[in-house]
Design an enzyme around this catalytic site. Structure first.
Site, PDB file in Angstrom:
ATOM      1  N   GLY A 124       0.875  -1.170   0.000  1.00 27.95           N
ATOM      2  CA  GLY A 124       0.000   0.000   0.000  1.00 27.95           C
ATOM      3  C   GLY A 124       0.903   1.207   0.000  1.00 27.95           C
ATOM      4  O   GLY A 124       1.812   1.305  -0.808  1.00 27.95           O
ATOM      5  N   SER A 144       3.358   3.110   2.709  1.00 22.47           N
ATOM      6  CA  SER A 144       3.864   2.914   4.072  1.00 22.47           C
ATOM      7  C   SER A 144       3.614   4.111   4.982  1.00 22.47           C
ATOM      8  O   SER A 144       3.390   3.943   6.182  1.00 22.47           O
ATOM      9  CB  SER A 144       5.345   2.548   4.048  1.00 22.47           C
ATOM     10  OG  SER A 144       6.103   3.531   3.388  1.00 22.47           O
ATOM     11  N   CYS A 173       6.120  -5.384   0.295  1.00 16.79           N
ATOM     12  CA  CYS A 173       6.226  -4.017  -0.215  1.00 16.79           C
ATOM     13  C   CYS A 173       6.125  -2.976   0.907  1.00 16.79           C
ATOM     14  O   CYS A 173       7.034  -2.884   1.722  1.00 16.79           O
ATOM     15  CB  CYS A 173       5.207  -3.807  -1.332  1.00 16.79           C
ATOM     16  SG  CYS A 173       5.734  -2.537  -2.487  1.00 16.79           S
ATOM     17  N   ARG A 182      12.931   3.455  -0.320  1.00 15.85           N
ATOM     18  CA  ARG A 182      11.581   3.440  -0.905  1.00 15.85           C
ATOM     19  C   ARG A 182      11.608   3.843  -2.375  1.00 15.85           C
ATOM     20  O   ARG A 182      12.483   4.588  -2.790  1.00 15.85           O
ATOM     21  CB  ARG A 182      10.671   4.408  -0.139  1.00 15.85           C
ATOM     22  CG  ARG A 182      10.423   3.975   1.284  1.00 15.85           C
ATOM     23  CD  ARG A 182       9.568   5.005   2.021  1.00 15.85           C
ATOM     24  NE  ARG A 182       8.253   5.161   1.398  1.00 15.85           N
ATOM     25  CZ  ARG A 182       7.437   6.188   1.633  1.00 15.85           C
ATOM     26  NH1 ARG A 182       7.810   7.141   2.460  1.00 15.85           N
ATOM     27  NH2 ARG A 182       6.272   6.252   1.042  1.00 15.85           N
ATOM     28  N   ILE A 231       5.561  -2.847  -7.619  1.00 10.94           N
ATOM     29  CA  ILE A 231       4.785  -1.619  -7.840  1.00 10.94           C
ATOM     30  C   ILE A 231       5.370  -0.520  -6.950  1.00 10.94           C
ATOM     31  O   ILE A 231       5.265  -0.592  -5.729  1.00 10.94           O
ATOM     32  CB  ILE A 231       3.291  -1.839  -7.500  1.00 10.94           C
ATOM     33  CG1 ILE A 231       2.725  -3.011  -8.309  1.00 10.94           C
ATOM     34  CG2 ILE A 231       2.493  -0.555  -7.768  1.00 10.94           C
ATOM     35  CD1 ILE A 231       1.338  -3.456  -7.867  1.00 10.94           C
ATOM     36  N   ARG A 232       5.985   0.447  -7.561  1.00  8.32           N
ATOM     37  CA  ARG A 232       6.697   1.495  -6.813  1.00  8.32           C
ATOM     38  C   ARG A 232       7.388   0.871  -5.591  1.00  8.32           C
ATOM     39  O   ARG A 232       7.226   1.295  -4.453  1.00  8.32           O
ATOM     40  CB  ARG A 232       5.734   2.616  -6.406  1.00  8.32           C
ATOM     41  CG  ARG A 232       5.252   3.404  -7.633  1.00  8.32           C
ATOM     42  CD  ARG A 232       4.428   4.636  -7.283  1.00  8.32           C
ATOM     43  NE  ARG A 232       3.301   4.309  -6.440  1.00  8.32           N
ATOM     44  CZ  ARG A 232       3.205   4.560  -5.140  1.00  8.32           C
ATOM     45  NH1 ARG A 232       4.163   5.205  -4.520  1.00  8.32           N
ATOM     46  NH2 ARG A 232       2.143   4.223  -4.481  1.00  8.32           N
ATOM     47  N   HIS A 284       4.830  -7.989  -4.681  1.00  6.84           N
ATOM     48  CA  HIS A 284       3.447  -8.336  -4.296  1.00  6.84           C
ATOM     49  C   HIS A 284       3.094  -9.764  -4.712  1.00  6.84           C
ATOM     50  O   HIS A 284       2.475  -9.959  -5.761  1.00  6.84           O
ATOM     51  CB  HIS A 284       2.460  -7.395  -4.997  1.00  6.84           C
ATOM     52  CG  HIS A 284       2.412  -6.025  -4.440  1.00  6.84           C
ATOM     53  ND1 HIS A 284       1.530  -5.643  -3.446  1.00  6.84           N
ATOM     54  CD2 HIS A 284       3.146  -4.936  -4.717  1.00  6.84           C
ATOM     55  CE1 HIS A 284       1.720  -4.375  -3.154  1.00  6.84           C
ATOM     56  NE2 HIS A 284       2.696  -3.909  -3.914  1.00  6.84           N
ATOM     57  N   GLU A 286       0.831 -11.597  -3.638  1.00  6.12           N
ATOM     58  CA  GLU A 286      -0.626 -11.826  -3.570  1.00  6.12           C
ATOM     59  C   GLU A 286      -1.340 -11.441  -4.868  1.00  6.12           C
ATOM     60  O   GLU A 286      -2.503 -11.772  -5.049  1.00  6.12           O
ATOM     61  CB  GLU A 286      -1.220 -11.072  -2.371  1.00  6.12           C
ATOM     62  CG  GLU A 286      -1.449  -9.579  -2.541  1.00  6.12           C
ATOM     63  CD  GLU A 286      -0.180  -8.727  -2.503  1.00  6.12           C
ATOM     64  OE1 GLU A 286       0.929  -9.272  -2.364  1.00  6.12           O
ATOM     65  OE2 GLU A 286      -0.321  -7.489  -2.609  1.00  6.12           O
TER      66      GLU A 286
HETATM   67  N1  GLN Z   1       5.799   3.053  -2.637  1.00  2.00           N
HETATM   68  C1  GLN Z   1       5.145   2.555  -1.458  1.00  2.00           C
HETATM   69  C2  GLN Z   1       5.831   3.067  -0.195  1.00  2.00           C
HETATM   70  O1  GLN Z   1       6.904   3.574  -0.267  1.00  2.00           O
HETATM   71  C3  GLN Z   1       5.131   1.031  -1.451  1.00  2.00           C
HETATM   72  C4  GLN Z   1       4.388   0.559  -2.658  1.00  2.00           C
HETATM   73  C5  GLN Z   1       3.664  -0.718  -2.475  1.00  2.00           C
HETATM   74  O2  GLN Z   1       3.405  -1.200  -1.364  1.00  2.00           O
HETATM   75  N2  GLN Z   1       3.257  -1.252  -3.589  1.00  2.00           N
HETATM   76  O3  GLN Z   1       5.287   2.945   0.851  1.00  2.00           O
END
Ligand code: GLN
EC number: 4.3.3.6
Length: 184
Positions: free
Chosen positions: A46, A48, A75, A101, A129-130, A165, A167
């Site tokens: 998500g 953080s 993540c 991050r 994802i990021r 991820h 999941e």
């Molecule tokens: N970019 C989010 C962070 O730094 C982590 C991304 C993710 O959980 N998919 O918190």
């Protein structure tokens, strides 16, 4: 086994599905009292910063810092478990690692890669994802997977962390590993 998924933000249902596919009971954890009913906890991805704020608000921080519940962070969940976060302070500090991050660069915001994850499988599909990566680990941390010199999966005692991820795919082997080899 009863495995909780912290349900304050992020991909909760998908993790519960992987827990069930592994043959165990998945519980969406929204209140600290529920931590007493579970054998292990998954901290989902998500954002953080948001996750930390909500964990503060609902009293999860102290309770989890004191507890020795096995935890698996994916993540943003990995970031929350880390002892150090570049440019910020660590939060739960359960994994003796430093994470950076959003560290795969803007041009590759999201990507997929096949990963060799030690002790689990050589063909795990990683959805990033990021994503963060693990910059540094202390001696007591086992590196399970890296991708072009960036560490993306680690284990330390009761704690497992991955920067991707699992999941979001149909492959539940990492969740199953967490439950069968760490929680049990
Ligand atoms: N970019 C989010 C962070 O730094 C982590 C991304 C993710 O959980 N998919 O918190």
């Amino acid at each position: 086994m009863k495995i909780g998924v912290l349900a304050l933000q992020g991909a909760v249902r998908e993790h519960i599905r992987h827990i069930e596919l592994s043959g165990h009971e998945g519980i969406a954890v929204k209140k600290v009292e529920q931590l007493d009913e579970i054998d292990g906890l998954i901290l989902p991805g998500g954002e953080s910063t948001t996750l930390r704020r909500l964990m503060d608000l609902y009293g999860f921080k102290e309770k989890l810092q004191q507890s020795d519940l096995p935890m698996f962070g994916t993540c943003a969940g990995l970031i929350v478990l880390a002892k150090d976060v570049e440019g910020e302070t660590g939060y739960l500090k359960k994994l003796d690692i430093t994470v950076a991050r959003n560290s795969f660069g803007r041009q590759v915001d999201s990507f997929e890669a096949e990963l060799d994850v030690k002790s689990i499988a050589k063909d795990i599909e990683g959805v990033f994802i990021r994503a963060p990566h693990i910059v540094n680990v202390e001696n007591n941390v086992e590196i399970l997977s890296s991708i072009s010199d960036k560490i993306v999966a680690v284990k330390q005692g009761k704690y497992l962390g991955v920067s991707f991820h699992p999941e979001l795919t149909d492959d539940y082997r990492i969740t199953q590993y967490f439950i069968e080899h760490i929680v049990k």
